[in-house]
Scaffold this active site. Sequence first.
Site, PDB file in Angstrom:
ATOM      1  N   ILE A   1       0.849  -1.143   0.533  1.00 45.51           N
ATOM      2  CA  ILE A   1       0.094   0.316   0.168  1.00 45.51           C
ATOM      3  C   ILE A   1       1.150   1.524   0.157  1.00 45.51           C
ATOM      4  O   ILE A   1       0.738   2.254  -0.804  1.00 45.51           O
ATOM      5  CB  ILE A   1      -0.807   0.662   1.109  1.00 45.51           C
TER       6      ILE A   1
ATOM      7  N   CYS B   1     -10.127  -2.846   1.794  1.00 45.73           N
ATOM      8  CA  CYS B   1     -10.421  -2.845  -0.270  1.00 45.73           C
ATOM      9  C   CYS B   1     -11.775  -3.410  -0.192  1.00 45.73           C
ATOM     10  O   CYS B   1     -12.640  -2.625  -1.069  1.00 45.73           O
ATOM     11  CB  CYS B   1      -9.122  -3.346  -0.498  1.00 45.73           C
TER      12      CYS B   1
ATOM     13  N   ARG C   1      -9.463 -13.186  -2.829  1.00 49.17           N
ATOM     14  CA  ARG C   1      -8.425 -13.778  -3.047  1.00 49.17           C
ATOM     15  C   ARG C   1      -7.411 -14.250  -2.111  1.00 49.17           C
ATOM     16  O   ARG C   1      -7.695 -14.161  -0.909  1.00 49.17           O
ATOM     17  CB  ARG C   1      -7.849 -13.142  -4.671  1.00 49.17           C
TER      18      ARG C   1
ATOM     19  N   HIS D   1     -16.886  -8.080   7.410  1.00 50.02           N
ATOM     20  CA  HIS D   1     -17.282  -6.906   6.196  1.00 50.02           C
ATOM     21  C   HIS D   1     -18.524  -6.374   6.731  1.00 50.02           C
ATOM     22  O   HIS D   1     -17.965  -5.457   6.472  1.00 50.02           O
ATOM     23  CB  HIS D   1     -17.359  -7.600   4.786  1.00 50.02           C
TER      24      HIS D   1
END
Length: 340
Positions: free
Chosen positions: A12, A141, A169, A195
């Site tokens: 990042i 993200c 992923r 999330h």
Amino acid sequence: MVNVLINGYGSIGKRVADAVAKQDDMKVIGVTKTKPDFEARMAVEKGYKLFAAIPERKHLFEEAGIPVEGTLDDIIEDADIVVDGAPKKIGKANLENVYKKHGVKAILQGGEKAGDAQDSFNSLWSYDRCYGKDYIRLVSCNTTGLCRSMYAINSVADILKARIVLIRRAADPNDIKTGPVNAIVPNPVTVPSHHGPDVVSVIPQLDGKIMTSAVIVPTTLMHMHSIMVETSGTNRDEIIDALAKTPRILTLKASEGFDSTAKIIEYSRDLGRSRYDLNEIAVWEESVNVVDNEVYMMQAIHQESDVIPENVDCIRAMLEMESDNLKSIEKTNKAMGLIK
């Protein structure tokens, strides 16, 4: 021109450094590394001033022939704000032991918990709330991507309930320690995943209305979300139009060859993007459907880069450089060369 320090020149941090360097109202005064690896050497080759994040390791850089300007303590007082790019949980420690000690504003990344900072940032939803604040967490993200699509839907209808399945992923392309290699892993096996609550930290009005579950699959390119949102009333054309109008969302057609995350990444390569970054999220247009006012769609998230423009906007908000979030978004996008 404000002074930005990048503490942690990794996945990042190096991207934020490059994004900040492209802006005309801020500059990178230095980047830090904990060890003298190829990223440290490349930072110097790119013209960034390099500092040892851990003072006791400064000699390691010198022994490796990588020039360092000093340590974190030598540069932090010159910073108007620090963007923390440290691994998960280290950011909180940096906040308590370094940033607060020196009285410098700081942006933490999504690996930290919502309660670790004063608020959670997304350019579309919480810019005003974070304006002028000292310590802000920029959400992950996945949360960033969900906030963008929720913004689009919310612009045309009230969100009554949202259900999202995240196909994550397994690892970043450079990660050799993380898996799985040959499995699908519920992560977590409990519902909801983290999330949903993370989205609520940005969009409080979704409290009690959003449910998420997540699995990890053996790929490194992108995350994917399957989204189902009950609304007060809308149609497919309205949603397509809202997605087209929302910054940092691309609508791509499988009929034009975008039939997988691999093809989306190939598109980013063909655009000439550095590190094949796709800072925008990608929604498959054919996946968008509305049945009985419930919106369905699928979107892809490039996990290494969708938060990068948000970091730039967060700097402007915290340092009170621009009061209008849409103007900051436009300025950031133009400087970074984003499509929209």
